[in-house]
Design a protein around this motif. Structure first.
Motif, PDB file in Angstrom:
ATOM      1  N   GLN A 152       0.342   1.781  -4.363  1.00 34.70           N
ATOM      2  CA  GLN A 152       1.347   2.793  -4.701  1.00 34.70           C
ATOM      3  C   GLN A 152       0.730   4.014  -5.380  1.00 34.70           C
ATOM      4  OE1 GLN A 152       2.556   3.625  -8.075  1.00 34.70           O
ATOM      5  NE2 GLN A 152       0.857   2.428  -8.867  1.00 34.70           N
ATOM      6  N   ALA A 153      -0.551   3.915  -5.749  1.00 36.76           N
ATOM      7  CA  ALA A 153      -1.196   5.031  -6.446  1.00 36.76           C
ATOM      8  C   ALA A 153      -2.316   5.685  -5.654  1.00 36.76           C
ATOM      9  CB  ALA A 153      -1.761   4.545  -7.790  1.00 36.76           C
TER      10      ALA A 153
ATOM     11  N   LEU B  82     -14.817   8.089 -14.483  1.00 38.41           N
ATOM     12  CA  LEU B  82     -13.761   9.106 -14.541  1.00 38.41           C
ATOM     13  C   LEU B  82     -14.304  10.465 -14.122  1.00 38.41           C
ATOM     14  CD1 LEU B  82     -12.084   7.966 -17.870  1.00 38.41           C
ATOM     15  CD2 LEU B  82     -11.029   7.909 -15.601  1.00 38.41           C
ATOM     16  N   GLN B  83     -15.546  10.742 -14.473  1.00 35.04           N
ATOM     17  CA  GLN B  83     -16.171  11.997 -14.050  1.00 35.04           C
ATOM     18  C   GLN B  83     -16.333  12.047 -12.536  1.00 35.04           C
ATOM     19  OE1 GLN B  83     -15.564  13.564 -17.125  1.00 35.04           O
ATOM     20  NE2 GLN B  83     -17.234  14.777 -16.288  1.00 35.04           N
ATOM     21  N   ARG B  84     -16.410  10.885 -11.898  1.00 33.49           N
ATOM     22  CA  ARG B  84     -16.527  10.826 -10.443  1.00 33.49           C
ATOM     23  C   ARG B  84     -15.168  10.865  -9.756  1.00 33.49           C
ATOM     24  NH1 ARG B  84     -20.660   6.103  -8.795  1.00 33.49           N
ATOM     25  NH2 ARG B  84     -19.959   6.812  -6.743  1.00 33.49           N
ATOM     26  N   GLY B  85     -14.121  10.982 -10.530  1.00 30.74           N
ATOM     27  CA  GLY B  85     -12.804  11.205  -9.951  1.00 30.74           C
ATOM     28  C   GLY B  85     -12.016   9.966  -9.592  1.00 30.74           C
ATOM     29  N   VAL B  86     -12.267   8.827 -10.264  1.00 35.09           N
ATOM     30  CA  VAL B  86     -11.475   7.636  -9.949  1.00 35.09           C
ATOM     31  C   VAL B  86     -10.008   7.887 -10.284  1.00 35.09           C
ATOM     32  CG1 VAL B  86     -13.408   6.072 -10.324  1.00 35.09           C
ATOM     33  CG2 VAL B  86     -11.856   6.556 -12.215  1.00 35.09           C
ATOM     34  N   ARG B  87      -9.135   7.318  -9.482  1.00 34.72           N
ATOM     35  CA  ARG B  87      -7.693   7.494  -9.683  1.00 34.72           C
ATOM     36  C   ARG B  87      -7.049   6.237 -10.260  1.00 34.72           C
ATOM     37  NH1 ARG B  87      -5.631  11.962  -7.340  1.00 34.72           N
ATOM     38  NH2 ARG B  87      -3.561  11.029  -7.316  1.00 34.72           N
ATOM     39  N   ALA B  88      -7.823   5.173 -10.394  1.00 38.94           N
ATOM     40  CA  ALA B  88      -7.315   3.938 -10.982  1.00 38.94           C
ATOM     41  C   ALA B  88      -8.460   3.187 -11.631  1.00 38.94           C
ATOM     42  CB  ALA B  88      -6.626   3.072  -9.934  1.00 38.94           C
ATOM     43  N   VAL B  89      -8.140   2.382 -12.637  1.00 39.47           N
ATOM     44  CA  VAL B  89      -9.108   1.561 -13.352  1.00 39.47           C
ATOM     45  C   VAL B  89      -8.531   0.152 -13.438  1.00 39.47           C
ATOM     46  CG1 VAL B  89     -10.328   1.171 -15.532  1.00 39.47           C
ATOM     47  CG2 VAL B  89      -9.882   3.516 -14.748  1.00 39.47           C
ATOM     48  N   VAL B  90      -9.334  -0.851 -13.065  1.00 40.21           N
ATOM     49  CA  VAL B  90      -8.922  -2.247 -13.218  1.00 40.21           C
ATOM     50  C   VAL B  90      -9.826  -2.880 -14.261  1.00 40.21           C
ATOM     51  CG1 VAL B  90      -8.551  -4.470 -12.088  1.00 40.21           C
ATOM     52  CG2 VAL B  90      -8.182  -2.346 -10.809  1.00 40.21           C
TER      53      VAL B  90
ATOM     54  N   PRO C 100       7.923   3.075 -16.347  1.00 41.85           N
ATOM     55  CA  PRO C 100       9.023   3.131 -15.377  1.00 41.85           C
ATOM     56  C   PRO C 100       8.642   3.761 -14.043  1.00 41.85           C
ATOM     57  CG  PRO C 100       9.824   3.711 -17.559  1.00 41.85           C
ATOM     58  CD  PRO C 100       8.326   3.598 -17.669  1.00 41.85           C
ATOM     59  N   HIS C 101       7.834   4.818 -14.075  1.00 44.53           N
ATOM     60  CA  HIS C 101       7.450   5.476 -12.829  1.00 44.53           C
ATOM     61  C   HIS C 101       6.639   4.534 -11.946  1.00 44.53           C
ATOM     62  CE1 HIS C 101       6.275   8.651 -10.055  1.00 44.53           C
ATOM     63  NE2 HIS C 101       5.012   8.326 -10.232  1.00 44.53           N
ATOM     64  N   THR C 102       5.672   3.850 -12.553  1.00 44.49           N
ATOM     65  CA  THR C 102       4.860   2.898 -11.787  1.00 44.49           C
ATOM     66  C   THR C 102       5.722   1.754 -11.274  1.00 44.49           C
ATOM     67  OG1 THR C 102       2.854   3.450 -13.026  1.00 44.49           O
ATOM     68  CG2 THR C 102       2.905   1.302 -11.925  1.00 44.49           C
ATOM     69  N   ALA C 103       6.658   1.283 -12.094  1.00 43.08           N
ATOM     70  CA  ALA C 103       7.533   0.190 -11.668  1.00 43.08           C
ATOM     71  C   ALA C 103       8.388   0.595 -10.470  1.00 43.08           C
ATOM     72  CB  ALA C 103       8.428  -0.238 -12.825  1.00 43.08           C
ATOM     73  N   ASP C 104       8.890   1.802 -10.486  1.00 40.86           N
ATOM     74  CA  ASP C 104       9.707   2.270  -9.353  1.00 40.86           C
ATOM     75  C   ASP C 104       8.878   2.332  -8.082  1.00 40.86           C
ATOM     76  OD1 ASP C 104      11.959   2.489 -10.916  1.00 40.86           O
ATOM     77  OD2 ASP C 104      11.733   4.635 -11.296  1.00 40.86           O
ATOM     78  N   ARG C 105       7.663   2.856  -8.185  1.00 41.94           N
ATOM     79  CA  ARG C 105       6.813   2.957  -7.005  1.00 41.94           C
ATOM     80  C   ARG C 105       6.334   1.576  -6.552  1.00 41.94           C
ATOM     81  NH1 ARG C 105       4.728   7.887  -5.552  1.00 41.94           N
ATOM     82  NH2 ARG C 105       2.824   6.873  -4.790  1.00 41.94           N
ATOM     83  N   LEU C 106       6.117   0.671  -7.510  1.00 42.83           N
ATOM     84  CA  LEU C 106       5.733  -0.692  -7.153  1.00 42.83           C
ATOM     85  C   LEU C 106       6.857  -1.368  -6.373  1.00 42.83           C
ATOM     86  CD1 LEU C 106       3.804  -3.089  -7.313  1.00 42.83           C
ATOM     87  CD2 LEU C 106       4.721  -3.591  -9.592  1.00 42.83           C
TER      88      LEU C 106
END
Length: 456
Positions: free
Chosen positions: A183-184, A231-239, A320-326
């Motif tokens: 979703q991201a 983050l400097q390399r532009g990752v959009r998510a972190v696990v 809430p935003h992530t939950a809606d998209r999930l």
């Protein structure tokens, strides 16, 4: 060759060095070159085992810098499309072979499996020993979360994440992480993963076409410098695994969690997923890397380790935003997690005998890991027990694969560190061993065999 404007034309390059129609690699950026190779592999024109051109040759023919081709090949390797074979160069990988490395027992093996990463079945509550709360049949379009489970989950999750949140129930932690990333992210986006990394996370990211960016793990967990670089390399998510990291068993220290929150403070819209898979079994405190002001976040807690993998259920707290998209990622396919499973889970989580068994399991895993660490220490191998179902064993300067082969001859099946690696060499010297199911006699035998295997 020079183009009309004096620059270099983008020409097709045949993988064998001779022009063959339909098997040409094109592109001028690393992303374009990688996408071209991926398209040829998807179309079946580059079959598994096909060697890619040497970096220098492909760079010359495309009129690009060698670093551009190297970056393209690195993307392909990280995505599981290609693999590096030392002197044989970079070749197209076999998707089937890349996907088979999973957690669990090695099917059909006559060896004593000490690499499974499984919980002890005797320490999982009997799901037929409780009676789920009765409820009306759930039809299409009705609520997706059982009220009884929701009440329990909110109390549990809000005690660690006291902020506005929504609850989502998924079919396990792997399902949650996969759908949260979907979703991201879009194909080709980068995601920061711990290195070494949980097998399912590696497979999820690579098979979805995302680009994994390795963040080293040390004795205090994910490193702040590594996360900053990602983050400097532009990752959009972190696990991130806040405790009982699989495979190393380390948990975040308070100081490290603070450092990671500071690093993330300038990136509030990067999705941060905490996979707290060991939760109720962990002896370590939960320390979050999610700052109270972070916009996009999710905390995932599976019940697999303490109630049983077959329940296929995880609780996800998120903004809430992530939950809606999930919810939009769940709705079209699976729609919801069975309310029968949700009610059964709620009953187990409130049953005194089931909770007592969870307490026994927590003590058992910690005790068996500590005892095995003491056996190794007495034999000259110093390890830190950590937390979780397994131990991360250093084998010195040895290739872990060599030590594993020596253990095979002694009847033991182990997991080598290269299985969990993103950027590290395949020869990284660790084994992951699951020993909590071994009695004292077999544990001592394994310790002796391991010392002999390390010594060669």
């Amino acid at each position: 060759m020079p183009g009309p404007g004096g620059g270099m034309e983008t020409s097709g390059v045949d993988i064998s060095g001779t022009e063959i129609s339909g098997t040409e690699i094109t592109g001028r950026t690393a992303g374009e070159i990688a996408a071209s190779v991926r398209a040829l592999a998807d179309a079946g024109e580059l079959v598994p085992g096909t060697p890619l051109p040497p970096v220098r040759r492909l760079a010359e023919r495309l009129g690009v810098n060698r670093n551009t081709v190297m970056a393209a090949y690195q993307r392909l390797v990280q995505a599981g499309v290609a693999e590096t074979r030392r002197r044989a160069g970079t070749v197209i990988a076999d998707p089937a072979a890349a996907a088979v490395e999973q957690e669990g027992f090695a099917a059909g093996s006559p060896l004593r499996d000490v690499g499974s990463g499984n919980p002890d079945p005797a320490l999982l509550p009997d799901p037929f020993g409780v009676r789920p709360a009765r409820g009306e049949a759930v039809l299409y379009g009705e609520r997706t979360t059982d009220p009884g489970l929701a009440r329990w989950a909110h109390r549990w999750l809000e005690s660690d994440q006291p902020r506005e949140m929504r609850l989502t129930v998924t079919a396990g932690a792997v399902d949650a992480v996969e759908r949260l990333l979907a979703q991201a992210l879009t194909h080709g986006d980068s995601v920061a993963l711990e290195d070494p990394c949980f097998l399912a996370s590696i497979n999820t990211v690579r098979l979805a076409g995302y680009r994994p960016v390795a963040v080293p793990v040390d004795a205090d967990g994910m490193t702040a410098d590594g996360l900053h670089a990602a983050l400097q390399r532009g990752v959009r998510a972190v696990v991130c695994t806040p405790r009982a990291h699989n495979p190393t068993g380390v948990s975040l220290s308070a100081a490290r969690a603070k450092e990671l929150r500071a690093v993330l403070s300038g990136h509030p819209h990067v999705l941060v997923i905490e996979d707290d898979h060991f939760s109720m079994l962990s002896n370590a405190r939960y320390r979050s890397i999610i700052d109270p002001g972070h916009a996009r976040w999710a905390l995932v807690r599976s019940v697999s380790k303490f109630l049983g993998p077959d329940l296929r259920l995880a609780l996800v707290a998120s903004d809430p935003h992530t939950a809606d998209r999930l919810a939009t990622r769940i709705g079209p396919g699976r729609t919801w997690t069975s309310h029968l499973l949700q009610r059964l889970t709620a009953s187990l989580l409130t049953d005194p005998s089931a909770l007592a068994l969870v307490d026994r399991a927590r003590a058992h895993y910690a005790d068996r890991n500590t005892r095995f660490a003491e056996l190794l220490d007495a034999r000259g191998i110093d390890i830190r027990p950590g937390d979780g179902l397994s131990l991360w064993i250093p084998v010195g300067a040895n290739n872990a694969g060599t030590v594993s082969e020596r253990l095979l001859r002694r009847g033991w099946l182990a997991r080598t560190s290269d299985r969990f690696a993103l950027d590290r060499p395949a020869a990284a010297g660790h084994l992951r061993l699951t020993v909590h199911h071994l009695g004292d006699e077999h544990a001592a035998l394994l310790a002796d065999d391991l010392v002999e295997a390390v010594a060669g």
